[in-house]
Motif scaffolding. Structure first.
Motif, PDB file in Angstrom:
ATOM      1  N   ASP A   1       0.835  -1.206   0.000  1.00 27.38           N
ATOM      2  CA  ASP A   1       0.000   0.000   0.000  1.00 27.38           C
ATOM      3  C   ASP A   1       0.870   1.257   0.000  1.00 27.38           C
ATOM      4  OD1 ASP A   1      -2.181  -1.667   0.048  1.00 27.38           O
ATOM      5  OD2 ASP A   1      -2.758  -1.216   2.120  1.00 27.38           O
ATOM      6  N   ILE A   2       1.925   1.245   0.800  1.00 22.57           N
ATOM      7  CA  ILE A   2       2.831   2.392   0.851  1.00 22.57           C
ATOM      8  C   ILE A   2       3.478   2.604  -0.518  1.00 22.57           C
ATOM      9  CG2 ILE A   2       5.040   3.199   1.799  1.00 22.57           C
ATOM     10  CD1 ILE A   2       4.178   1.886   4.460  1.00 22.57           C
ATOM     11  N   ALA A   3       3.883   1.537  -1.149  1.00 20.57           N
ATOM     12  CA  ALA A   3       4.505   1.653  -2.470  1.00 20.57           C
ATOM     13  C   ALA A   3       3.539   2.261  -3.482  1.00 20.57           C
ATOM     14  CB  ALA A   3       4.995   0.288  -2.944  1.00 20.57           C
ATOM     15  N   LEU A   4       2.273   1.878  -3.411  1.00 17.90           N
ATOM     16  CA  LEU A   4       1.267   2.429  -4.323  1.00 17.90           C
ATOM     17  C   LEU A   4       1.108   3.929  -4.103  1.00 17.90           C
ATOM     18  CD1 LEU A   4      -0.969   2.060  -6.450  1.00 17.90           C
ATOM     19  CD2 LEU A   4      -2.535   1.637  -4.542  1.00 17.90           C
ATOM     20  N   VAL A   5       0.991   4.329  -2.851  1.00 21.42           N
ATOM     21  CA  VAL A   5       0.846   5.754  -2.541  1.00 21.42           C
ATOM     22  C   VAL A   5       2.099   6.514  -2.969  1.00 21.42           C
ATOM     23  CG1 VAL A   5       0.583   7.441  -0.671  1.00 21.42           C
ATOM     24  CG2 VAL A   5      -0.819   5.369  -0.683  1.00 21.42           C
ATOM     25  N   SER A   6       3.254   5.943  -2.730  1.00 21.19           N
ATOM     26  CA  SER A   6       4.508   6.580  -3.114  1.00 21.19           C
ATOM     27  C   SER A   6       4.585   6.768  -4.631  1.00 21.19           C
ATOM     28  CB  SER A   6       5.683   5.731  -2.624  1.00 21.19           C
ATOM     29  OG  SER A   6       6.896   6.305  -3.021  1.00 21.19           O
ATOM     30  N   ARG A   7       4.161   5.764  -5.383  1.00 19.03           N
ATOM     31  CA  ARG A   7       4.161   5.885  -6.848  1.00 19.03           C
ATOM     32  C   ARG A   7       3.229   7.000  -7.308  1.00 19.03           C
ATOM     33  NH1 ARG A   7       4.481   0.275  -6.489  1.00 19.03           N
ATOM     34  NH2 ARG A   7       2.259  -0.008  -6.828  1.00 19.03           N
ATOM     35  N   GLU A   8       2.087   7.128  -6.646  1.00 22.36           N
ATOM     36  CA  GLU A   8       1.141   8.181  -7.010  1.00 22.36           C
ATOM     37  C   GLU A   8       1.729   9.557  -6.698  1.00 22.36           C
ATOM     38  OE1 GLU A   8      -2.235  10.221  -8.389  1.00 22.36           O
ATOM     39  OE2 GLU A   8      -1.388   8.254  -8.844  1.00 22.36           O
ATOM     40  N   VAL A   9       2.403   9.684  -5.573  1.00 25.32           N
ATOM     41  CA  VAL A   9       3.061  10.951  -5.236  1.00 25.32           C
ATOM     42  C   VAL A   9       4.102  11.281  -6.306  1.00 25.32           C
ATOM     43  CG1 VAL A   9       4.613  12.072  -3.588  1.00 25.32           C
ATOM     44  CG2 VAL A   9       2.633  10.811  -2.747  1.00 25.32           C
ATOM     45  N   SER A  10       4.914  10.304  -6.675  1.00 22.44           N
ATOM     46  CA  SER A  10       5.938  10.519  -7.701  1.00 22.44           C
ATOM     47  C   SER A  10       5.311  10.887  -9.046  1.00 22.44           C
ATOM     48  CB  SER A  10       6.793   9.260  -7.876  1.00 22.44           C
ATOM     49  OG  SER A  10       7.495   8.990  -6.690  1.00 22.44           O
ATOM     50  N   ARG A  11       4.227  10.231  -9.391  1.00 22.23           N
ATOM     51  CA  ARG A  11       3.537  10.521 -10.661  1.00 22.23           C
ATOM     52  C   ARG A  11       3.051  11.965 -10.673  1.00 22.23           C
ATOM     53  NH1 ARG A  11      -1.192  11.177 -12.844  1.00 22.23           N
ATOM     54  NH2 ARG A  11      -2.376  10.911 -10.927  1.00 22.23           N
ATOM     55  N   ARG A  12       2.478  12.401  -9.569  1.00 23.71           N
ATOM     56  CA  ARG A  12       1.975  13.776  -9.493  1.00 23.71           C
ATOM     57  C   ARG A  12       3.112  14.787  -9.558  1.00 23.71           C
ATOM     58  NH1 ARG A  12      -3.134  13.698  -5.284  1.00 23.71           N
ATOM     59  NH2 ARG A  12      -4.187  11.948  -6.291  1.00 23.71           N
ATOM     60  N   GLN A  13       4.199  14.472  -8.915  1.00 23.39           N
ATOM     61  CA  GLN A  13       5.345  15.379  -8.979  1.00 23.39           C
ATOM     62  C   GLN A  13       5.860  15.493 -10.409  1.00 23.39           C
ATOM     63  OE1 GLN A  13       7.966  13.594  -6.090  1.00 23.39           O
ATOM     64  NE2 GLN A  13       7.222  14.921  -4.430  1.00 23.39           N
ATOM     65  N   GLY A  14       5.883  14.382 -11.116  1.00 23.97           N
ATOM     66  CA  GLY A  14       6.293  14.399 -12.513  1.00 23.97           C
ATOM     67  C   GLY A  14       5.365  15.229 -13.380  1.00 23.97           C
TER      68      GLY A  14
END
Length: 143
Positions: free
Chosen positions: A124-137
Motif C-alpha cells: 500500500d505504501i509503495a502504491l501511494v509513493s508511486r502516485e506521489v511521484s507521478r503527481r510530482q512528474g
C-alpha cells in the motif's frame, strides 16, 4: 523471552488507512495523510513481526533443550538404533514436549500473520509513493 508487553513501536492511535478504489481521486493533502498513516502502521507491524520472530525462536530453543535433555535421560550412554527410536517416540509424547510444540506452532502462526500484515502495508505504501511521484512528474511537466 516474551515481548508481548514491550512496545517497541506503540500502536498508532488512529485507524489504518484503507486505499480507495481509485487513488487518483485523492487530493495532495489526503494523499500525504494516507502515506503518513500507512507508514506509521508499517512501523507498528514491523515491530510486532520482530517480536513474533523472537518469540518463535525462543520457543524453538526451549523445545530443542527439552528434547536434548530427555534424550540424554532416556538413552544414557546407549547408542543402539532401537533405543534411539524408542527414546524419540517417548520424547514426542512427553506432555512438556507436546506443549512446547503447540506453543511453537502458535508462535509461527502469529509471526506469519504479522508478516502478512507487514507485506500488505508495504505494498500500500509503495502504491501511494508511486502516485506521489507521478503527481510530482506531472507538475514538473506543467511548469
Amino acid at each position: 523471552m516474551q515481548l508481548d508487553k514491550l512496545d517497541l513501536v506503540p500502536e498508532p492511535r488512529y485507524e489504518n488507512a484503507k486505499l480507495p478504489h481509485d487513488i487518483t481521486d485523492l487530493g495532495s493533502d489526503q494523499l500525504a495523510e494516507m502515506f503518513t498513516i500507512l507508514t506509521s502502521w508499517a512501523d507498528f507491524f514491523a515491530s510486532k513481526l520482530t517480536q513474533a520472530q523472537i518469540d518463535e525462536k525462543s520457543t524453538e530453543a526451549k523445545l530443542d533443550y527439552e528434547v536434548a535433555k530427555l534424550t540424554v535421560e532416556l538413552l544414557g550412554k546407549a547408542t543402539k538404533t532401537d533405543k534411539v527410536s524408542l527414546a524419540k517416540a517417548q520424547i514426542a509424547i512427553e506432555p512438556n514436549i507436546v506443549d512446547l510444540k503447540e506453543k511453537l506452532h502458535e508462535r509461527y502462526a502469529q509471526r506469519k500473520i504479522w508478516e502478512l500484515l507487514m507485506n500488505n502495508q508495504e505494498r500500500d505504501i509503495a502504491l501511494v509513493s508511486r502516485e506521489v511521484s507521478r503527481r510530482q512528474g506531472e507538475r514538473r511537466r506543467e511548469v
